[in-house]
Design a protein around this motif. Sequence first.
Motif, PDB file in Angstrom:
ATOM      1  N   LYS A  72       3.707   5.690   3.469  1.00 27.84           N
ATOM      2  CA  LYS A  72       3.555   7.069   3.956  1.00 27.84           C
ATOM      3  C   LYS A  72       4.344   8.020   3.061  1.00 27.84           C
ATOM      4  O   LYS A  72       3.876   9.103   2.720  1.00 27.84           O
ATOM      5  CB  LYS A  72       4.020   7.181   5.401  1.00 27.84           C
ATOM      6  CG  LYS A  72       3.049   6.556   6.380  1.00 27.84           C
ATOM      7  CD  LYS A  72       3.543   6.689   7.800  1.00 27.84           C
ATOM      8  CE  LYS A  72       2.591   6.009   8.765  1.00 27.84           C
ATOM      9  NZ  LYS A  72       3.041   6.099  10.155  1.00 27.84           N
ATOM     10  N   LYS A  73       5.531   7.596   2.679  1.00 27.60           N
ATOM     11  CA  LYS A  73       6.368   8.403   1.801  1.00 27.60           C
ATOM     12  C   LYS A  73       5.684   8.616   0.449  1.00 27.60           C
ATOM     13  O   LYS A  73       5.814   9.675  -0.158  1.00 27.60           O
ATOM     14  CB  LYS A  73       7.717   7.700   1.626  1.00 27.60           C
ATOM     15  CG  LYS A  73       8.761   8.474   0.923  1.00 27.60           C
ATOM     16  CD  LYS A  73      10.093   7.742   0.990  1.00 27.60           C
ATOM     17  CE  LYS A  73      11.138   8.548   0.279  1.00 27.60           C
ATOM     18  NZ  LYS A  73      12.389   8.613   0.963  1.00 27.60           N
ATOM     19  N   GLY A  75       2.411   8.643   0.005  1.00 32.51           N
ATOM     20  CA  GLY A  75       1.070   9.196   0.164  1.00 32.51           C
ATOM     21  C   GLY A  75      -0.007   8.146  -0.012  1.00 32.51           C
ATOM     22  O   GLY A  75      -1.132   8.450  -0.420  1.00 32.51           O
ATOM     23  N   SER A  79      -5.585   7.652   3.131  1.00 30.71           N
ATOM     24  CA  SER A  79      -6.337   8.828   3.561  1.00 30.71           C
ATOM     25  C   SER A  79      -7.494   9.167   2.632  1.00 30.71           C
ATOM     26  O   SER A  79      -8.267  10.057   2.905  1.00 30.71           O
ATOM     27  CB  SER A  79      -5.397  10.033   3.671  1.00 30.71           C
ATOM     28  OG  SER A  79      -4.843  10.331   2.407  1.00 30.71           O
ATOM     29  N   SER A  84      -4.137   2.269  -1.751  1.00 33.74           N
ATOM     30  CA  SER A  84      -3.451   2.338  -0.462  1.00 33.74           C
ATOM     31  C   SER A  84      -2.292   1.356  -0.482  1.00 33.74           C
ATOM     32  O   SER A  84      -2.178   0.514  -1.375  1.00 33.74           O
ATOM     33  CB  SER A  84      -4.416   1.980   0.677  1.00 33.74           C
ATOM     34  OG  SER A  84      -4.708   0.599   0.651  1.00 33.74           O
TER      35      SER A  84
END
Length: 137
Positions: A72-73, A75, A79, A84
């Motif tokens: 998540k940090k 990116g 998304s 990923s």
Amino acid sequence: MPYKVTYFNITALAEPIRFLLSYLNIDFEDFRFEREQWPALKPTMPFGKVPVLEIDGKVLNQSTAITRYLSKKAGLAGSDDWLSWADLFFVAILDYLNFMAKIDLLEGRPKLKALKEQVLAVPQIKAWVAKRPADNP
């Protein structure tokens, strides 16, 4: 150095964490210990398990939770169609899985081979792979 990865002297479950920290250009201490040292270290680890990631004195545990946090940090939470955290996780742990299975798990799987090459071509990952210890899976 405020980031510290603690794990056995192998790649395995800690390598996805190392890949993500490298991808993020975060310097970290790579604390590896031998199996003989584990009985003394185990009581000091959350739930008696590793890997752990220490960030400024705060200890995070469980490899999947750590990689999700770091992804998540970075990116890389999936998304879009780019890399990923799951891609990095897969490639990071692949050498260890091949070692344990004693076969090349990518044989006959050209799309997965291409993914591996894509991940290993990321400059930060490439730099990590070049400097990590080469004498263990």
